[in-house]
Design a protein around this motif. Sequence first.
Motif, PDB file in Angstrom:
ATOM      1  N   GLU A   1      -5.679   2.201  -8.203  1.00 59.22           N
ATOM      2  CA  GLU A   1      -5.382   3.351  -7.785  1.00 59.22           C
ATOM      3  C   GLU A   1      -6.446   4.317  -7.650  1.00 59.22           C
ATOM      4  N   THR A   2      -6.412   5.073  -6.552  1.00 58.37           N
ATOM      5  CA  THR A   2      -7.465   6.025  -6.302  1.00 58.37           C
ATOM      6  C   THR A   2      -6.838   7.448  -5.870  1.00 58.37           C
ATOM      7  N   VAL A   3      -7.833   8.422  -6.017  1.00 58.24           N
ATOM      8  CA  VAL A   3      -7.306   9.876  -5.768  1.00 58.24           C
ATOM      9  C   VAL A   3      -8.326  10.457  -5.272  1.00 58.24           C
ATOM     10  N   GLU A   4      -8.163  11.348  -3.897  1.00 58.79           N
ATOM     11  CA  GLU A   4      -9.112  11.942  -3.355  1.00 58.79           C
ATOM     12  C   GLU A   4      -8.604  13.505  -3.512  1.00 58.79           C
ATOM     13  N   ASN A   5      -9.455  14.289  -3.925  1.00 56.70           N
ATOM     14  CA  ASN A   5      -9.444  15.737  -4.129  1.00 56.70           C
ATOM     15  C   ASN A   5      -9.875  16.291  -2.747  1.00 56.70           C
ATOM     16  N   ARG A   6      -8.509  17.009  -2.078  1.00 55.00           N
ATOM     17  CA  ARG A   6      -8.696  17.686  -0.834  1.00 55.00           C
ATOM     18  C   ARG A   6      -9.153  19.192  -1.062  1.00 55.00           C
ATOM     19  N   MET A   7      -9.597  19.581  -2.258  1.00 51.83           N
ATOM     20  CA  MET A   7      -9.410  21.170  -2.693  1.00 51.83           C
ATOM     21  C   MET A   7     -10.900  21.514  -2.334  1.00 51.83           C
ATOM     22  N   GLY A   8     -11.962  20.776  -2.401  1.00 56.68           N
ATOM     23  CA  GLY A   8     -13.083  21.281  -2.140  1.00 56.68           C
ATOM     24  C   GLY A   8     -13.908  21.804  -3.482  1.00 56.68           C
ATOM     25  N   VAL A   9     -13.122  21.831  -4.507  1.00 57.75           N
ATOM     26  CA  VAL A   9     -13.910  22.396  -5.779  1.00 57.75           C
ATOM     27  C   VAL A   9     -13.151  21.320  -6.600  1.00 57.75           C
TER      28      VAL A   9
ATOM     29  N   LEU B   1       0.730  20.808  -3.341  1.00 61.59           N
ATOM     30  CA  LEU B   1       0.531  21.753  -4.423  1.00 61.59           C
ATOM     31  C   LEU B   1      -0.760  21.484  -4.905  1.00 61.59           C
ATOM     32  N   ALA B   2      -1.015  20.294  -5.461  1.00 59.38           N
ATOM     33  CA  ALA B   2      -2.188  19.796  -6.078  1.00 59.38           C
ATOM     34  C   ALA B   2      -3.645  19.743  -5.138  1.00 59.38           C
ATOM     35  N   GLY B   3      -3.328  19.679  -3.974  1.00 55.82           N
ATOM     36  CA  GLY B   3      -4.423  19.548  -2.920  1.00 55.82           C
ATOM     37  C   GLY B   3      -5.234  17.994  -3.262  1.00 55.82           C
ATOM     38  N   MET B   4      -4.135  16.967  -3.603  1.00 55.58           N
ATOM     39  CA  MET B   4      -4.865  15.704  -3.666  1.00 55.58           C
ATOM     40  C   MET B   4      -3.911  14.706  -2.788  1.00 55.58           C
ATOM     41  N   ARG B   5      -4.547  13.466  -2.604  1.00 50.39           N
ATOM     42  CA  ARG B   5      -4.079  12.424  -1.909  1.00 50.39           C
ATOM     43  C   ARG B   5      -4.256  11.145  -2.953  1.00 50.39           C
ATOM     44  N   VAL B   6      -3.140  10.375  -3.170  1.00 52.87           N
ATOM     45  CA  VAL B   6      -3.019   9.446  -4.054  1.00 52.87           C
ATOM     46  C   VAL B   6      -2.921   8.321  -3.306  1.00 52.87           C
ATOM     47  N   GLU B   7      -3.582   7.105  -3.501  1.00 49.36           N
ATOM     48  CA  GLU B   7      -3.302   5.944  -2.936  1.00 49.36           C
ATOM     49  C   GLU B   7      -3.308   4.586  -4.045  1.00 49.36           C
ATOM     50  N   ARG B   8      -2.276   3.733  -3.942  1.00 49.58           N
ATOM     51  CA  ARG B   8      -1.984   2.444  -4.632  1.00 49.58           C
ATOM     52  C   ARG B   8      -2.063   1.363  -3.763  1.00 49.58           C
ATOM     53  N   VAL B   9      -2.912   0.248  -4.134  1.00 50.13           N
ATOM     54  CA  VAL B   9      -2.596  -1.069  -3.652  1.00 50.13           C
ATOM     55  C   VAL B   9      -2.197  -1.844  -4.706  1.00 50.13           C
ATOM     56  N   LEU B  10      -0.813  -2.397  -4.705  1.00 48.98           N
ATOM     57  CA  LEU B  10      -0.401  -3.870  -5.514  1.00 48.98           C
ATOM     58  C   LEU B  10      -0.718  -4.902  -4.823  1.00 48.98           C
ATOM     59  N   ARG B  11      -1.304  -5.791  -5.709  1.00 47.93           N
ATOM     60  CA  ARG B  11      -1.634  -7.005  -5.208  1.00 47.93           C
ATOM     61  C   ARG B  11      -1.018  -8.013  -5.937  1.00 47.93           C
ATOM     62  N   LEU B  12      -0.640  -9.120  -5.294  1.00 47.52           N
ATOM     63  CA  LEU B  12       0.025 -10.440  -5.885  1.00 47.52           C
ATOM     64  C   LEU B  12      -0.664 -11.260  -5.433  1.00 47.52           C
ATOM     65  N   GLU B  13      -1.473 -12.093  -6.358  1.00 48.04           N
ATOM     66  CA  GLU B  13      -2.111 -13.451  -5.871  1.00 48.04           C
ATOM     67  C   GLU B  13      -0.980 -14.473  -5.886  1.00 48.04           C
ATOM     68  N   ALA B  14      -1.510 -15.316  -4.715  1.00 51.87           N
ATOM     69  CA  ALA B  14      -0.708 -16.761  -4.430  1.00 51.87           C
ATOM     70  C   ALA B  14      -0.266 -17.331  -5.893  1.00 51.87           C
ATOM     71  N   GLY B  15       1.165 -17.574  -6.190  1.00 51.57           N
ATOM     72  CA  GLY B  15       1.224 -18.401  -7.304  1.00 51.57           C
ATOM     73  C   GLY B  15       1.194 -17.630  -8.539  1.00 51.57           C
ATOM     74  N   SER B  16       0.731 -16.534  -8.453  1.00 50.51           N
ATOM     75  CA  SER B  16       0.423 -15.636  -9.841  1.00 50.51           C
ATOM     76  C   SER B  16       1.471 -15.042 -10.392  1.00 50.51           C
TER      77      SER B  16
ATOM     78  N   ARG C   1       0.770  -0.885  -0.065  1.00 47.39           N
ATOM     79  CA  ARG C   1       0.014   0.168   0.124  1.00 47.39           C
ATOM     80  C   ARG C   1       0.890   1.376  -0.023  1.00 47.39           C
ATOM     81  N   ALA C   2       0.833   1.991  -0.904  1.00 45.02           N
ATOM     82  CA  ALA C   2       1.436   3.324  -1.123  1.00 45.02           C
ATOM     83  C   ALA C   2       0.426   4.565  -1.278  1.00 45.02           C
ATOM     84  N   VAL C   3       0.758   5.645  -0.312  1.00 43.28           N
ATOM     85  CA  VAL C   3       0.114   6.851  -0.241  1.00 43.28           C
ATOM     86  C   VAL C   3       1.062   8.090  -0.321  1.00 43.28           C
ATOM     87  N   ALA C   4       0.553   9.004  -1.104  1.00 41.44           N
ATOM     88  CA  ALA C   4       1.255  10.337  -1.071  1.00 41.44           C
ATOM     89  C   ALA C   4       0.270  11.369  -1.040  1.00 41.44           C
ATOM     90  N   GLU C   5       0.780  12.370  -0.292  1.00 39.55           N
ATOM     91  CA  GLU C   5       0.003  13.475  -0.021  1.00 39.55           C
ATOM     92  C   GLU C   5       0.885  14.548  -1.084  1.00 39.55           C
TER      93      GLU C   5
END
Length: 173
Positions: A147-155, A125-140, A118-122
């Motif tokens: 990846e998701t982004v949250e706008n923290r700007m209010g507009v 300047l952009a007023g955003m929060r980015v989150e990534r989850v990288l998943r490895l299934e067993a044996g795959s 799980r990787a998260v960046a604030e």
Amino acid sequence: MSFLGRRAVSVDNGVVRVTVLVGGGHIAEVTLVEGGVNPLWIPPWASMEPGEYDARVHGERYGKGPEGRLLAGIMGHNLCFDIFGPPWAEEAAAGLTVHGEASVVDWQVDRVGDADLRAVAELPLAGMRVERVLRLEAGSREVRIRETVENRMGVDRAVGWTQHVTLGPPFLA
């Protein structure tokens, strides 16, 4: 852990190993454990933490403009967010770099369970929060990335959101 002298976190499922750099959140490797070839590009120059970049000290090597901090730390897969390409002069004067903040800020990268990262960046300047989850299934051999982004700007506002994958040697010769 360290990956080529950089702060990094890795996870593997016995088949695939994935490594994410703390500085810039770059996916530095996606390596098949058997064979050990990483298809992602590793720069031919010495890489450094983007947060340690100083144009007065490192500008001759990496560039003195808005590209310098990015080039100092770029590797493998680069998330270009919230812009793609160079910033306008006014944006650069405010501290925005080529391809936006996501590729130069420190990410909080943690292992989750046996095979997830799980990787998260604030992005202040952009007023955003980015989150990534990288998943490895067993044996795959598959890496799933959510990846998701949250706008923290209010507009609402338009953003550039580009996945910049670069392949390199020895995978490509």
